[in-house]
Design an enzyme around this catalytic site. Structure first.
Site, mmCIF file in Angstrom:
data_model
loop_
_atom_site.group_PDB
_atom_site.id
_atom_site.type_symbol
_atom_site.label_atom_id
_atom_site.label_comp_id
_atom_site.label_asym_id
_atom_site.label_seq_id
_atom_site.Cartn_x
_atom_site.Cartn_y
_atom_site.Cartn_z
ATOM 1 N N HIS A 94 0.825 -1.209 0.000
ATOM 2 C CA HIS A 94 0.000 0.000 0.000
ATOM 3 C C HIS A 94 0.861 1.262 0.000
ATOM 4 O O HIS A 94 0.435 2.304 -0.487
ATOM 5 C CB HIS A 94 -0.919 0.020 1.221
ATOM 6 C CG HIS A 94 -1.778 -1.202 1.333
ATOM 7 N ND1 HIS A 94 -2.758 -1.522 0.423
ATOM 8 C CD2 HIS A 94 -1.790 -2.207 2.260
ATOM 9 C CE1 HIS A 94 -3.342 -2.658 0.775
ATOM 10 N NE2 HIS A 94 -2.778 -3.090 1.885
ATOM 11 N N HIS A 120 5.156 6.303 6.896
ATOM 12 C CA HIS A 120 4.900 5.931 5.506
ATOM 13 C C HIS A 120 4.498 7.177 4.728
ATOM 14 O O HIS A 120 4.304 8.243 5.311
ATOM 15 C CB HIS A 120 3.806 4.857 5.419
ATOM 16 C CG HIS A 120 2.494 5.310 5.976
ATOM 17 N ND1 HIS A 120 2.140 5.137 7.299
ATOM 18 C CD2 HIS A 120 1.445 5.966 5.403
ATOM 19 C CE1 HIS A 120 0.942 5.656 7.513
ATOM 20 N NE2 HIS A 120 0.494 6.176 6.379
ATOM 21 N N HIS A 122 2.229 8.996 1.212
ATOM 22 C CA HIS A 122 1.142 8.953 0.227
ATOM 23 C C HIS A 122 1.512 9.914 -0.897
ATOM 24 O O HIS A 122 2.038 10.999 -0.642
ATOM 25 C CB HIS A 122 -0.186 9.363 0.868
ATOM 26 C CG HIS A 122 -0.607 8.492 2.008
ATOM 27 N ND1 HIS A 122 -1.386 7.362 1.844
ATOM 28 C CD2 HIS A 122 -0.342 8.576 3.341
ATOM 29 C CE1 HIS A 122 -1.589 6.791 3.017
ATOM 30 N NE2 HIS A 122 -0.964 7.514 3.950
ATOM 31 N N HIS A 146 3.307 10.431 6.957
ATOM 32 C CA HIS A 146 2.633 10.159 8.228
ATOM 33 C C HIS A 146 3.588 9.424 9.162
ATOM 34 O O HIS A 146 4.180 8.415 8.767
ATOM 35 C CB HIS A 146 1.386 9.289 8.015
ATOM 36 C CG HIS A 146 0.282 9.998 7.303
ATOM 37 N ND1 HIS A 146 -0.803 9.327 6.758
ATOM 38 C CD2 HIS A 146 0.071 11.312 7.045
ATOM 39 C CE1 HIS A 146 -1.609 10.208 6.191
ATOM 40 N NE2 HIS A 146 -1.103 11.415 6.359
ATOM 41 N N THR A 227 -6.476 6.668 7.704
ATOM 42 C CA THR A 227 -6.911 6.971 6.333
ATOM 43 C C THR A 227 -6.915 5.734 5.447
ATOM 44 O O THR A 227 -7.173 5.833 4.250
ATOM 45 C CB THR A 227 -6.005 8.041 5.701
ATOM 46 O OG1 THR A 227 -4.666 7.530 5.608
ATOM 47 C CG2 THR A 227 -6.010 9.318 6.533
ATOM 48 N N THR A 228 -6.634 4.585 6.027
ATOM 49 C CA THR A 228 -6.700 3.308 5.315
ATOM 50 C C THR A 228 -7.528 2.332 6.135
ATOM 51 O O THR A 228 -7.671 2.512 7.353
ATOM 52 C CB THR A 228 -5.290 2.721 5.102
ATOM 53 O OG1 THR A 228 -4.654 2.537 6.388
ATOM 54 C CG2 THR A 228 -4.428 3.645 4.248
#
Length: 354
Positions: A94, A120, A122, A146, A227-228
């Site tokens: 992801h 991680h 995005h 994040h 958010t996931t």
């Protein structure tokens, strides 16, 4: 350990630890994606919280902001990780994830301590580099970092804390295109070793605080969610007001290096657009640690604002200089004419009565 021996060890460990596929499923073991049948629009079918309350990310705009003088700067403990401590960098299917040391935590989120778990990113894609999850007055940034923490005062580990009240705290860093950033290269330079899902590599520790923006005491604070999937609404969000910069080349490396899929997958999928859309923010407030101003209302970066201000000052200076020059020139001309006396012609009496 001598430097030469340490360097050799690091080089050896930079070889991919696991070439074979490995599972990177989320907390409850189910698969999800950003698009398609298992994409964001259908998350709530398997993960009810994704369609529930307090969802993230959100748009940060002036109507929902409220200044809170009690919001103090955060303190980052243990963030400067020794180069001798190796950190695990993983493609989890992801995002690219860096697992963090257990002695890293943040203070200032009273009354609890929150211990670091992982960080991680995005991002978008090379044709549309607007992949941040949070937006400011409708503006997307190029990417978003994040740093995920869990409440170590109340819970023994991240998994236990993830669905609990006051369980998680996430620091969000907005990323824009600008100057090259050597600190982010300490992650990006290893992306080729985690190209496919399940691959991982050990990288030397570094100062994680260098990934944060200038003036980290200025931030947005609100209660939201992961958010996931599973989108648990247990996150205390801190979104830093000021973005950090990375170069166009660094962003392109992030956008093109990774795949959502395993190495042996017959239909490989590039890891792009791994961000959730902005969620509704009904009847909530975002608290801010700074006085609201131009940066918040327009979403402009500090660099742009300073450039505009400098241009304005320069323009005013030029106008003043020209005005002073014209005034002095006019005054000088008047001074030149002072020595000339004009007298009317007067005839002598004799001439008049002749």
């Amino acid at each position: 350990m001598p430097h030469r021996s340490l360097r050799a060890t690091v080089v050896l460990l930079l070889v991919i630890l696991k070439k074979q596929p490995s599972s990177s499923a989320p907390l409850n073991g189910s698969k999800w994606t950003y698009v398609g049948p298992a994409g964001e629009k259908n998350w709530s079918k398997k993960y009810p919280s994704c369609g529930g309350l307090l969802q993230s990310p959100i748009d940060l705009h002036s109507d929902i902001l409220q200044y809170d003088a009690s919001l103090a700067p955060l303190q980052f403990q243990g963030y400067n990780v020794s180069v001798e401590k190796l950190l695990n960098l993983t493609n989890d299917g992801h995002s690219v994830r860096l697992n963090l040391n257990s002695d890293m935590y943040i203070q200032g989120l009273q009354p609890h301590h929150y211990r670091a778990e992982q960080l991680h990113l995005h991002w978008g894609n090379r044709n549309d580099p607007h992949g941040s999850e949070h937006t400011v007055s409708g503006k997307h940034f190029a990417a978003e970092l994040h740093i995920v923490h869990y409440n170590s005062d109340l819970y023994p580990d991240f998994s236990t804390a993830s669905d609990k009240s006051e369980g998680l705290a996430v620091l969000a860093v907005l990323i824009e295109i600008g100057s090259a950033n050597p600190s982010y290269d300490k992650i990006f330079s290893h992306l080729q070793h985690v190209k496919y899902k399940g691959q991982q590599v050990l990288i030397p520790g570094f100062n994680i605080e260098e990934l944060l923006p200038e003036s980290p005491g200025e931030y947005y604070r609100y209660e939201g969610s992961l958010t996931t999937p599973p989108c648990y609404p247990t996150v205390l969000w801190t979104v830093f007001r000021n973005p950090v910069q990375i170069s166009q080349e660094q962003l392109l490396a992030l956008e093109t290096a990774l795949y959502f899929t395993h190495m042996d997958d017959p239909t490989p999928r590039e890891m792009i657009n791994n961000f959730r859309q902005v969620q509704k923010f009904d009847e909530r407030l975002v608290y801010i640690s700074f006085r609201q101003g131009l940066l918040t209302d327009t979403g402009l970066s500090l660099g742009i604002i300073l450039s505009v201000a400098l241009a304005g000052v320069l323009g005013i200076s030029i106008v003043l200089a020209v005005s002073i020059w014209l005034f002095k020139r006019k005054k000088s001309k008047k001074g030149d004419n002072k020595g000339v006396i004009y007298k009317p012609a007067i005839k002598k009496e004799a001439e008049v009565h002749a």
